[in-house]
Design an enzyme around this catalytic site. Structure first.
Site, PDB file in Angstrom:
ATOM      1  N   HIS A 435      17.483  50.460  21.323  1.00 50.03           N
ATOM      2  CA  HIS A 435      18.657  49.603  21.480  1.00 50.03           C
ATOM      3  C   HIS A 435      19.828  50.127  20.667  1.00 50.03           C
ATOM      4  CE1 HIS A 435      21.306  46.112  21.121  1.00 50.03           C
ATOM      5  NE2 HIS A 435      20.672  45.578  22.162  1.00 50.03           N
ATOM      6  N   SER A 436      19.606  50.464  19.400  1.00 50.30           N
ATOM      7  CA  SER A 436      20.554  51.118  18.479  1.00 50.30           C
ATOM      8  C   SER A 436      21.698  50.230  18.006  1.00 50.30           C
ATOM      9  CB  SER A 436      21.148  52.388  19.119  1.00 50.30           C
ATOM     10  OG  SER A 436      22.173  52.087  20.030  1.00 50.30           O
ATOM     11  N   ASP A 437      21.830  49.009  18.540  1.00 48.55           N
ATOM     12  CA  ASP A 437      22.907  48.117  18.088  1.00 48.55           C
ATOM     13  C   ASP A 437      22.369  46.693  17.953  1.00 48.55           C
ATOM     14  OD1 ASP A 437      25.374  47.359  17.233  1.00 48.55           O
ATOM     15  OD2 ASP A 437      26.344  47.422  19.188  1.00 48.55           O
ATOM     16  N   LEU A 438      21.156  46.567  17.431  1.00 53.51           N
ATOM     17  CA  LEU A 438      20.512  45.263  17.303  1.00 53.51           C
ATOM     18  C   LEU A 438      21.122  44.481  16.143  1.00 53.51           C
ATOM     19  CD1 LEU A 438      18.261  43.388  18.267  1.00 53.51           C
ATOM     20  CD2 LEU A 438      16.722  44.531  16.680  1.00 53.51           C
ATOM     21  N   ASN A 442      24.327  40.135  19.126  1.00 52.90           N
ATOM     22  CA  ASN A 442      23.851  40.686  20.398  1.00 52.90           C
ATOM     23  C   ASN A 442      22.561  40.003  20.878  1.00 52.90           C
ATOM     24  OD1 ASN A 442      25.863  42.510  20.976  1.00 52.90           O
ATOM     25  ND2 ASN A 442      24.877  44.220  19.925  1.00 52.90           N
TER      26      ASN A 442
END
Length: 676
Positions: A435-438, A442
Site C-alpha cells: 500500500h505504501s501510504d497506510l 486513508n
C-alpha cells in the site's frame, strides 16, 4: 612519537614467528573498524600471535571499536547534514548503526570462541576515532594494542612505515607504556615498543642512593629514548654527590686505603665519561627531533597552501559551471517549441494510457475491506469510488462534527478489517502489493462502520531485476504523516510489505489511545514498561478488557520495531491474536444486523428486499433480466444450472452480473439512519 633514521627498521613478521609470551589474564586489545575484511584479518593475526600454543598463559582479547557519529545521514538517496535531521530520526539511525556494529562484534566473538579464546567487546563513542583510541588507551591503562596500519589504496608488500593518518597519530600520542602492533592485510607492518620498568628498577628508583639503569631498545622511538635518557642522566648526576656523603670506613682509614681510593676515583671518572657520552647522544637525539618537528611544520604549511589552492580551483570551477549554465539556458530557449510539441503529444498519450492502467491494476484488487472502484473519468483524470458515509478513521478518532466515539468493540473490528486487507494485498500472486501510504485518513468507514482501505493512487509493478521483496512502488514518495513511514525506508529507500506492517502498528496504538501519532510510540513503550497501560487508553471507547488492551499494545509495539527482521508476520502472528478478539467483539456489538432490521422495523422499501431471500440485500447485483438480487442468492441460482430468470422464468440471454453500487449505498445509508 616520530621515528628517526637512527632507529632500527620496524619489525617484520616471519613464517616461524612464535606466539607472544604473555602473563595469564593479560588483555590484548584489538581495534576493529567498519572494514570487515581488514578487521577480520587483524583479529586472525592477533589470535595466531597471542593465543595459539600459549597454553594456560594465553592472553584474553578485547575487541575495541570507536564509534564516530556521522556528520551526514543518507536519506532518500541524498546525504543530509546531521544537524538538519530531527533528534528522533538521528537517534533511530544511531541505534541502527550501533546494532550493526554490535552484530559484527558478535561474529568476531564467535570466531574467538571457535578458537577457544576468551574474548569480550568494548564500544566507545568519540567524534574523532584516532583521539578516541588514544583516550581509551589512557583511561583503561592498555598495555597491548593491535590495530590497522594503512588503508587498502596505500598498502604494498614492501611497506615498512605507517601510511594511515590515524595510525601515525596514535603512534605519536598514545601512552608510552602501551605496546602497539600495526597490521595491514594480516601482515605486521610496524611495532612500537613500550617503555617497561621492572619491579627491581622501580624499587631502586625510590631509594635515595645507588645508580638506576634503564635499557633503551634500539627499535624504540625518539620520544621514548629522550625520556629514558633524561631520567637516567639525572639519576647519574646526583649519584657522585650521594656517594661522597656516604659513610665508608675504607675512605676514612687514611694511607692504608690509598690504592682503593684511587680505584674509586678512576671508576668515578669512568662514570663521568659515560654520562658525558650519554648527554651528547641525548643532545643529538634532541636535535634530530627538532629537525623532524620543523619538517612537520613545513609539511603542514604546504598542506594549508594546497588547501587554499584547492578552494581557488573550486571557485574557478563554480564560475565555469555558472557560465555553462547560462549557455545551456540559451540553448534550451531555442528548443522550447520542440519541447512544447513533445509535451502535447505526451499528454495525449497519457490520457489514453492512464485509464487503461487503472483497469488493469485496481479493477483486479477486490476485497471486502478495500474501497470498491466504480469507474474512472477520462476527461477529469479522476477515479470514482463507492461512497463511504462515516468518513475516515482519523475523523472518527477525533470525533469530528460531534460524531459519537468509537467503542472498543468497533475499534477491535476495525483493526481486524485493516489486517485482513493487508494480508490480502501482501499475498497477491505473482507479485505482492504494498500500500505504501497506510494512515488513519486513508481508512474509510461505511454505514456499518466496516473499515476499508483507500488511497492506492496510480502505481507500477517492479520486475525481479529490481528489489525481490519490493513488488509495488509509487511514482511519488509517500504523502502520509511522517509518523506512519517506515524509518528504514527513509534511510535505504527500499519499500517492502514490512513497511505497511510498521504503519499498521502505529494505527493499532492510535486505536488504543485515541492520540495523535507524534511521540505515541515512546509513550506506549514507557507505559507498558511501567505497567500503567490503562492510564493512556482512550476512555471514550469504554472499559477496555485488560487482556485485549495488553495484547494489542504488544502487537503494535512489535510491528513498530525499528528493525524489519523483528516485525511480525501479519497472517501467522498478528491475525492469530486479532481473530479471537474479533469474534468476541462482534458478539458484543449492539448494532443491528441486516436480518434484524428487516424483521423488527417496518417501512423497509420493497426494492431493498432480495426477491429470492426476501431479506434486506447487502451486496446487490443486477442480472440479465434487469432485476436486482442478493449476490449470494443469484450466484447460487446460476450455479445450480438454472438458465431462466427467477422472476420471469424466461431464459436469460447471458450469465453476467453487474454490481448495483447506487442501490447498495442507499441501503447502507437507510440502515444507518434507522439503526440509530
Amino acid at each position: 612519537m616520530a621515528t628517526t633514521a637512527g632507529s632500527s627498521s620496524p619489525h617484520r613478521p616471519h613464517a616461524d614467528d612464535s606466539p607472544e609470551q604473555s602473563l595469564p589474564g593479560e588483555k590484548v586489545y584489538v581495534a576493529v573498524g567498519r572494514e570487515e575484511a581488514e578487521s577480520r584479518a587483524t583479529l586472525l593475526w592477533a589470535l595466531q600471535k597471542f593465543c595459539r600454543g600459549a597454553g594456560a598463559g594465553a592472553a584474553s582479547l578485547v575487541l575495541l571499536h570507536v564509534y564516530s557519529p556521522p556528520k551526514f545521514l543518507p536519506l532518500l538517496g541524498a546525504r543530509i547534514p546531521a544537524a538538519q535531521v530531527e533528534e528522533q530520526e538521528l537517534a533511530a539511525y544511531r541505534e541502527m548503526e550501533l546494532q550493526t556494529i554490535s552484530d559484527t562484534l558478535d561474529q568476531y566473538l564467535l570466531l574467538c570462541a571457535q578458537e577457544k579464546v576468551h574474548a569480550e567487546k568494548l564500544v566507545v563513542e568519540s567524534d574523532n576515532v584516532a583521539q578516541g583510541l588514544v583516550d581509551v588507551i589512557s583511561e583503561y591503562h592498555i598495555t597491548a594494542l593491535v590495530m590497522g596500519a594503512a588503508s587498502d589504496k596505500h598498502y604494498t608488500k614492501k611497506m615498512k612505515i605507517l601510511k594511515s593518518r590515524k595510525a601515525r597519530f596514535i603512534e605519536h600520542q598514545a601512552d608510552p607504556l602501551c605496546k602497539i602492533w600495526f597490521i595491514c592485510k594480516g601482515t605486521l607492518v610496524y611495532c612500537r615498543k613500550a617503555v617497561q620498568l621492572s619491579h627491581e628498577e622501580m624499587q631502586e628508583g625510590k631509594q635515595s642512593s645507588g645508580i638506576t639503569h634503564y635499557s633503551v631498545e634500539k627499535s624504540a622511538s625518539l620520544s621514548e629514548m629522550w625520556c629514558i635518557a633524561n631520567t637516567w642522566l639525572c639519576k647519574s648526576i646526583r649519584e657522585p654527590h650521594i656517594q661522597r656523603t656516604t659513610s665508608d670506613p675504607s675512605y676514612i682509614s687514611g694511607k692504608d686505603n690509598t690504592k682503593e681510593s684511587y680505584d674509586c676515583c678512576d671508576n668515578f671518572q669512568h662514570v663521568l665519561r659515560e654520562l658525558e657520552s650519554v648527554r651528547q647522544e641525548a643532545y643529538e637525539e634532541k636535535c634530530r627531533r627538532e629537525k623532524l618537528e620543523r619538517e612537520l611544520c613545513e609539511a603542514f604549511q604546504k598542506a594549508q597552501a594546497s588547501e587554499i589552492l584547492y578552494f581557488q580551483e573550486m571557485k574557478q570551477k563554480n564560475e565555469l559551471e555558472e557560465k555553462l549554465t547560462t549557455i545551456m539556458e540559451e540553448i534550451e530557449s531555442l528548443t522550447i517549441r520542440t519541447d512544447e510539441l513533445c509535451a502535447k503529444l505526451q499528454g495525449e498519450r497519457e490520457q489514453r494510457i492512464v485509464p487503461i492502467l487503472i483497469v488493469e491494476i485496481l479493477s483486479r484488487v477486490r476485497h471486502p475491506n478495500l474501497v470498491t472502484l466504480i469507474g474512472a473519468c477520462k476527461d477529469a483524470q479522476a477515479l470514482v469510488y463507492e461512497y463511504m458515509p462515516n468518513g475516515s478513521l482519523d475523523d472518527r478518532l477525533a470525533c469530528k462534527d460531534n460524531s459519537k466515539p468509537l467503542c472498543w468493540q468497533l475499534r477491535t473490528r476495525i483493526a481486524s478489517n485493516i489486517c485482513s486487507a493487508l494480508i490480502f494485498l501482501h499475498s497477491n500472486k505473482p507479485h505482492s502489493i504494498v500500500h505504501s501510504d497506510l494512515k488513519a485518513s486513508n481508512i474509510l468507514l461505511d454505514g456499518n462502520n466496516i473499515a476499508k482501505l483507500s488511497g492506492f493512487g496510480v502505481c507500477q509493478i517492479l520486475t525481479d531485476q529490481f528489489k525481490a521483496r519490493t513488488t509495488l512502488y509509487r511514482y511519488t514518495h509517500p504523502k502520509g504523516s511522517f509518523v506512519y513511514i517506515d524509518p528504514q525506508y527513509l534511510v535505504s529507500g527500499d519499500l517492502t510489505p514490512l513497511s505497511d506492517v510498521y504503519s499498521f502498528g502505529i494505527i493499532l496504538l492510535r486505536l488504543l489511545t485515541g492520540r495523535s501519532g507524534f511521540g505515541l510510540l515512546k509513550e506506549v513503550q514507557q507505559a507498558v514498561e511501567k505497567g500503567c497501560l490503562q492510564a493512556i487508553l482512550d476512555s471514550s471507547a469504554g472499559e477496555w478488557p485488560a487482556v485485549y488492551a495488553e495484547q494489542l499494545a504488544q502487537v503494535g509495539l512489535k510491528c513498530c520495531d525499528i528493525r524489519r527482521k523483528n516485525r511480525p508476520d501479519l497472517q501467522t502472528e498478528v491475525w492469530t491474536v486479532l481473530e479471537p478478539m474479533l469474534k468476541s467483539a462482534s458478539a458484543m456489538l449492539c448494532s443491528l444486523s441486516f436480518k434484524s432490521v428487516s424483521e423488527d422495523l417496518g417501512g423497509v422499501p420493497s426494492y431493498f428486499i432480495c426477491p429470492i431471500l426476501q431479506d434486506v440485500m447487502r451486496d446487490p447485483l443486477i442480472a440479465a433480466d434487469g432485476f436486482t438480487y442478493e449476490a449470494e442468492a443469484i450466484r447460487e441460482w446460476l450455479d445450480s444450472s438454472h438458465r431462466t430468470s427467477p422472476m420471469t422464468n424466461l431464459e436469460l440471454p447471458h450469465r453476467d452480473l453487474l454490481p448495483n453500487h447506487a442501490l447498495r449505498s442507499a441501503i447502507q445509508e437507510w440502515l444507518q439512519t434507522n439503526g440509530d
